[in-house]
Design an enzyme around this catalytic site. Structure first.
Site, PDB file in Angstrom:
ATOM      1  N   ALA A  71       0.928  -1.268  -0.070  1.00  0.00           N
ATOM      2  CA  ALA A  71      -0.057   0.005   0.106  1.00  0.00           C
ATOM      3  C   ALA A  71       0.769   1.239   0.040  1.00  0.00           C
ATOM      4  O   ALA A  71       1.704   1.364   0.678  1.00  0.00           O
ATOM      5  CB  ALA A  71      -1.117  -0.068   1.287  1.00  0.00           C
ATOM      6  N   ASP A  72       0.508   2.288  -0.794  1.00  0.00           N
ATOM      7  CA  ASP A  72       0.881   3.487  -0.705  1.00  0.00           C
ATOM      8  C   ASP A  72       0.126   4.721  -0.631  1.00  0.00           C
ATOM      9  O   ASP A  72      -1.072   4.403  -1.316  1.00  0.00           O
ATOM     10  CB  ASP A  72       2.109   3.713  -1.537  1.00  0.00           C
ATOM     11  CG  ASP A  72       3.068   4.736  -1.445  1.00  0.00           C
ATOM     12  OD1 ASP A  72       3.844   4.712  -0.328  1.00  0.00           O
ATOM     13  OD2 ASP A  72       2.923   5.994  -2.091  1.00  0.00           O
ATOM     14  N   GLN A  73       0.237   5.868  -0.179  1.00  0.00           N
ATOM     15  CA  GLN A  73      -0.672   6.928  -0.560  1.00  0.00           C
ATOM     16  C   GLN A  73       0.291   8.165  -0.918  1.00  0.00           C
ATOM     17  O   GLN A  73       1.507   8.367  -0.491  1.00  0.00           O
ATOM     18  CB  GLN A  73      -1.205   7.454   0.748  1.00  0.00           C
ATOM     19  CG  GLN A  73      -2.258   8.615   0.484  1.00  0.00           C
ATOM     20  CD  GLN A  73      -2.678   8.790   2.216  1.00  0.00           C
ATOM     21  OE1 GLN A  73      -2.123   9.221   2.965  1.00  0.00           O
ATOM     22  NE2 GLN A  73      -3.946   8.654   2.154  1.00  0.00           N
TER      23      GLN A  73
END
Length: 195
Positions: A71-73
């Site tokens: 996951a990344d943002q």
């Protein structure tokens, strides 16, 4: 076994609260180098979030048959990637730049097994900060302290940071860094959690 390829305490709390049993294992990945290469190639903040989520899922050490969540943002302000602030002074300037304006958070997640991507998901909530006063910003930073440095936007929506906003359009979980509802559906589809 489910592996969360992240050191994010918020992502871990979201999965725990949803009843997902997992092991958190930060991936061996130079995120800054990946971002720099992608920015040099003209990639958008949305594309960078998606690519980093995939790279994390593929880089995390996992056993045979393990499902890996990457996951990344990223924060997108008028098409430009905004990174985490390195100091409270930088956080102050970041919040001044964001106030009275809308920005987009791109939260991406990937599910992989055995080096193969099984699922990709992304959500992009739009966040509008109130036109807060300098006095409010000073009080906010004094109350939150260096905890704001852990968030790319210098706010935590699940705490005092909620007072910064006039409008939020999008998924709450994605604001926190994980498109949780579609990820849970993908985990059910993969047989990793009860359906």
């Amino acid at each position: 076994m489910i592996v969360l390829a992240s050191a994010s305490a918020v992502r871990a709390r979201l999965l725990e609260a949803a009843g997902v049993a997992f092991t958190a294992v930060p991936p061996e990945l130079d995120e800054e180098a990946v971002k720099a290469r992608m920015l040099a190639a003209g990639a958008s903040p949305k594309a960078i979030a998606a690519h980093l989520a995939e790279a994390k899922a593929l880089a995390a050490p996992a056993g045979e048959g393990d499902l890996v969540i990457g996951a990344d943002q990223t924060l997108d302000l008028d098409g430009a990637l905004v990174d985490k602030a390195a100091s409270l002074a930088e956080a102050r300037e970041r919040l001044r730049a964001l106030r009275g304006r809308a920005h987009t958070l791109h939260a991406a997640a990937v599910l992989a097994r055995g080096g193969e991507i099984l699922w990709r998901g992304q959500a992009s909530p739009v966040m509008t900060l109130r036109d807060v006063s300098d006095a409010f910003l000073e009080d906010y930073l004094a109350a939150e302290g260096e905890s704001v440095l852990s968030s790319v936007g210098c706010y935590r929506l699940e705490s005092l940071g909620a007072q910064l906003f006039s409008h939020i359009d999008g998924d709450y979980f994605a604001v926190l860094g994980l498109p949780l509802i579609p990820l849970l559906a993908a985990l059910r589809d993969a047989g990793a959690i009860a359906s």
